[in-house]
Design a protein around this motif. Sequence first.
Motif, mmCIF file in Angstrom:
data_model
loop_
_atom_site.group_PDB
_atom_site.id
_atom_site.type_symbol
_atom_site.label_atom_id
_atom_site.label_comp_id
_atom_site.label_asym_id
_atom_site.label_seq_id
_atom_site.Cartn_x
_atom_site.Cartn_y
_atom_site.Cartn_z
ATOM 1 N N THR A 19 0.819 -1.209 0.000
ATOM 2 C CA THR A 19 0.000 0.000 0.000
ATOM 3 C C THR A 19 0.856 1.263 0.000
ATOM 4 O OG1 THR A 19 -0.170 -0.183 2.414
ATOM 5 C CG2 THR A 19 -1.993 -1.053 1.115
ATOM 6 N N ARG A 20 1.978 1.226 0.676
ATOM 7 C CA ARG A 20 2.834 2.416 0.674
ATOM 8 C C ARG A 20 3.519 2.590 -0.683
ATOM 9 N NH1 ARG A 20 4.157 0.862 6.213
ATOM 10 N NH2 ARG A 20 2.856 2.112 7.594
ATOM 11 N N TRP A 21 3.810 1.488 -1.369
ATOM 12 C CA TRP A 21 4.320 1.621 -2.736
ATOM 13 C C TRP A 21 3.275 2.275 -3.621
ATOM 14 C CZ3 TRP A 21 7.919 2.383 -5.986
ATOM 15 C CH2 TRP A 21 7.694 2.196 -7.349
ATOM 16 N N LYS A 22 2.032 1.846 -3.477
ATOM 17 C CA LYS A 22 0.951 2.437 -4.265
ATOM 18 C C LYS A 22 0.865 3.938 -3.995
ATOM 19 C CE LYS A 22 -4.121 2.201 -4.713
ATOM 20 N NZ LYS A 22 -5.339 1.480 -4.268
ATOM 21 N N TRP A 23 0.872 4.322 -2.720
ATOM 22 C CA TRP A 23 0.792 5.746 -2.382
ATOM 23 C C TRP A 23 2.010 6.498 -2.915
ATOM 24 C CZ3 TRP A 23 4.002 8.994 0.407
ATOM 25 C CH2 TRP A 23 3.489 10.259 0.673
ATOM 26 N N THR A 27 1.804 9.183 -5.847
ATOM 27 C CA THR A 27 2.123 10.548 -5.419
ATOM 28 C C THR A 27 3.218 11.138 -6.302
ATOM 29 O OG1 THR A 27 1.447 10.215 -3.116
ATOM 30 C CG2 THR A 27 3.070 11.935 -3.530
ATOM 31 N N ALA A 28 4.231 10.338 -6.594
ATOM 32 C CA ALA A 28 5.307 10.802 -7.470
ATOM 33 C C ALA A 28 4.766 11.208 -8.832
ATOM 34 C CB ALA A 28 6.366 9.709 -7.620
ATOM 35 N N ARG A 29 3.832 10.437 -9.359
ATOM 36 C CA ARG A 29 3.237 10.767 -10.657
ATOM 37 C C ARG A 29 2.419 12.056 -10.580
ATOM 38 N NH1 ARG A 29 6.465 8.136 -13.993
ATOM 39 N NH2 ARG A 29 6.217 5.862 -13.974
ATOM 40 N N ARG A 30 1.763 12.284 -9.451
ATOM 41 C CA ARG A 30 0.997 13.517 -9.289
ATOM 42 C C ARG A 30 1.917 14.734 -9.200
ATOM 43 N NH1 ARG A 30 -4.654 12.921 -10.019
ATOM 44 N NH2 ARG A 30 -5.291 10.924 -9.120
ATOM 45 N N LEU A 31 3.052 14.555 -8.522
ATOM 46 C CA LEU A 31 3.963 15.687 -8.316
ATOM 47 C C LEU A 31 4.818 15.979 -9.546
ATOM 48 C CD1 LEU A 31 5.205 14.882 -4.695
ATOM 49 C CD2 LEU A 31 3.431 16.520 -5.373
ATOM 50 N N GLN A 32 5.232 14.942 -10.237
ATOM 51 C CA GLN A 32 6.108 15.083 -11.401
ATOM 52 C C GLN A 32 5.593 14.148 -12.497
ATOM 53 O OE1 GLN A 32 9.637 16.968 -11.268
ATOM 54 N NE2 GLN A 32 8.054 18.001 -10.106
ATOM 55 N N PRO A 33 4.555 14.541 -13.207
ATOM 56 C CA PRO A 33 3.890 13.626 -14.162
ATOM 57 C C PRO A 33 4.803 13.080 -15.245
ATOM 58 C CG PRO A 33 2.543 15.592 -13.752
ATOM 59 C CD PRO A 33 3.867 15.850 -13.137
ATOM 60 N N GLY A 160 6.207 24.661 8.301
ATOM 61 C CA GLY A 160 6.086 25.091 6.908
ATOM 62 C C GLY A 160 6.184 23.972 5.899
ATOM 63 N N SER A 161 6.629 22.796 6.339
ATOM 64 C CA SER A 161 6.747 21.669 5.404
ATOM 65 C C SER A 161 5.401 21.036 5.079
ATOM 66 C CB SER A 161 7.676 20.601 5.989
ATOM 67 O OG SER A 161 7.154 20.103 7.215
ATOM 68 N N VAL A 162 4.388 21.274 5.909
ATOM 69 C CA VAL A 162 3.084 20.647 5.712
ATOM 70 C C VAL A 162 2.368 21.292 4.528
ATOM 71 C CG1 VAL A 162 0.827 20.164 6.726
ATOM 72 C CG2 VAL A 162 2.889 20.078 8.155
ATOM 73 N N VAL A 163 1.960 20.458 3.580
ATOM 74 C CA VAL A 163 1.256 20.939 2.396
ATOM 75 C C VAL A 163 0.001 20.089 2.201
ATOM 76 C CG1 VAL A 163 1.366 21.381 -0.085
ATOM 77 C CG2 VAL A 163 3.419 21.652 1.321
ATOM 78 N N GLU A 164 -1.127 20.733 2.042
ATOM 79 C CA GLU A 164 -2.379 20.019 1.846
ATOM 80 C C GLU A 164 -2.486 19.511 0.415
ATOM 81 O OE1 GLU A 164 -7.167 21.004 1.584
ATOM 82 O OE2 GLU A 164 -5.882 22.318 2.787
ATOM 83 N N CYS A 165 -2.907 18.255 0.278
ATOM 84 C CA CYS A 165 -3.202 17.695 -1.058
ATOM 85 C C CYS A 165 -4.386 16.746 -0.908
ATOM 86 C CB CYS A 165 -1.969 17.018 -1.654
ATOM 87 S SG CYS A 165 -1.323 15.642 -0.682
ATOM 88 N N ALA A 166 -4.278 15.539 -1.401
ATOM 89 C CA ALA A 166 -5.334 14.538 -1.279
ATOM 90 C C ALA A 166 -4.698 13.177 -1.496
ATOM 91 C CB ALA A 166 -6.448 14.786 -2.297
ATOM 92 N N LEU A 167 -5.450 12.134 -1.269
ATOM 93 C CA LEU A 167 -4.942 10.805 -1.586
ATOM 94 C C LEU A 167 -4.738 10.693 -3.093
ATOM 95 C CD1 LEU A 167 -7.210 8.702 0.774
ATOM 96 C CD2 LEU A 167 -4.730 8.927 0.943
ATOM 97 N N PRO A 168 -3.606 10.152 -3.533
ATOM 98 C CA PRO A 168 -3.302 10.166 -4.970
ATOM 99 C C PRO A 168 -4.083 9.148 -5.786
ATOM 100 C CG PRO A 168 -1.580 9.009 -3.776
ATOM 101 C CD PRO A 168 -2.504 9.573 -2.738
#
Length: 447
Positions: A19-23, A27-33, A160-168
């Motif tokens: 599950t952590r691999w999936k996340w 997430t990597a694809r969302r951040l750097q498509p 300041g490191s906390v950034v809101e997003c969503a489940l990828p």
Amino acid sequence: MPSRTHSAPRVAVLADSDTRWKWGALTARRLQPDARLDGYLLRGRATPTVRQLGEVGARADSLQEIRGVDFVRAVDRTRCDVLVLACVGGAVQAMLHGLGHAWRAEGRRPVVVTGYVGVVYEKLADGLLLRHGADVVLANSRHDADRFRAVYRGVGAPDGSVVECALPFLGGAPYAEPQAGPAAPGGHPYTVVFAAQPSVPESREGRTHLLRRAVEHARRHPDREVLIKLRSKPGEHTTHIEELPYQKLAAKLPGGLPPNCRLVYGNMGEVLDRTDLLVTVSSTAALESLHRGIPTAVLTDLGIREALGNHHFLGSGCLASWDELDAGHRPQPDPTWLAGQGVAADGAYEGAFDAARDRVTALAAADQLPPLTPYYTPRTAPGYLPGILARYGLDPQGAPLAGHAEEPQDAGGLRKLARETVREAARGAYRHGVQRVAPAIRRWGQL
């Protein structure tokens, strides 16, 4: 170290379970498509199998299994722009210290990102402080972002490191109400899915109760199909340890499973494609289901308790018992609660990663990033941190411990086969201990 001038960005993901691999990968694809994605699976009790990786469906350009101490060296030599740590809190903390030590003399380094794979309902302070020190700590909702910042401010640490997003991994086709009457040709009957969890509930009594009620629901509604969605097959491990697999409990049910009830595996998104009612205790699958607009029930049969995680859904409108579901109840989620959890199916999800993507892009373009500075240090946590680091082969300063030499990259065939055989035997012994020996010892203790 990374060159910000090469055309294709590169992202590395370290994960320690399926599950952590999936996340991490999504997430990597969302951040750097458009990035090249290099995957690393942290060697341990929950290292995913080939079947589990295939079921998750998150692909990488390269993928290898690795020890934590070797990963620190590998990333030190790898040209990557962004590093996603998709691991349990202790592993994240160890990697932050190990990488901080390895990169201490470097002018440039990758942007380090971490976060959570789903609902954060336990060990909030512990898990968050173990993740402090990353450049970006992703929060899957506005609700989580507020809580994360409060924890960091509460110990005097920068937030300041906390950034809101969503489940990828939210997405899929919006739910469409089934037509009245028999299933249309090529369609399917009204389908109820019970999303089981490896460790919630823990007791045999609780797990047997939930399984029995799902089976009874199938018998009460012969026109419905009841699917018991399982995370893993016996012998496999996920993020959490499963001591009492539902497969074994189902095999002991009097009369077995009725024809319209069966155990299923597979990608959760594909299962949701045919779901008309999702039932669970506190699985992240509930958020995936709610995002699509699928009727979703969070069970109260065993109480609403922090140990179960269903307290997270207070105010959601989704809490219900099997008795209520048997009688035809369909929970109606509260729109305000949904919006706070980042799962409202109103189009806002499309922009959920914009802020995180902008933050990571800006950091990756910087000429130089500051050193990694976790909250925990040998001074702030002298009785806690050294033990965490030692589990991953690192000393209190983040340097490799003596005796944790890097494994040869191209070991001979016999030596490699021997290592793999010993490793699989050790995993098998561990799983046997978890699933057979430990429950037996507990039973003896109750005599």
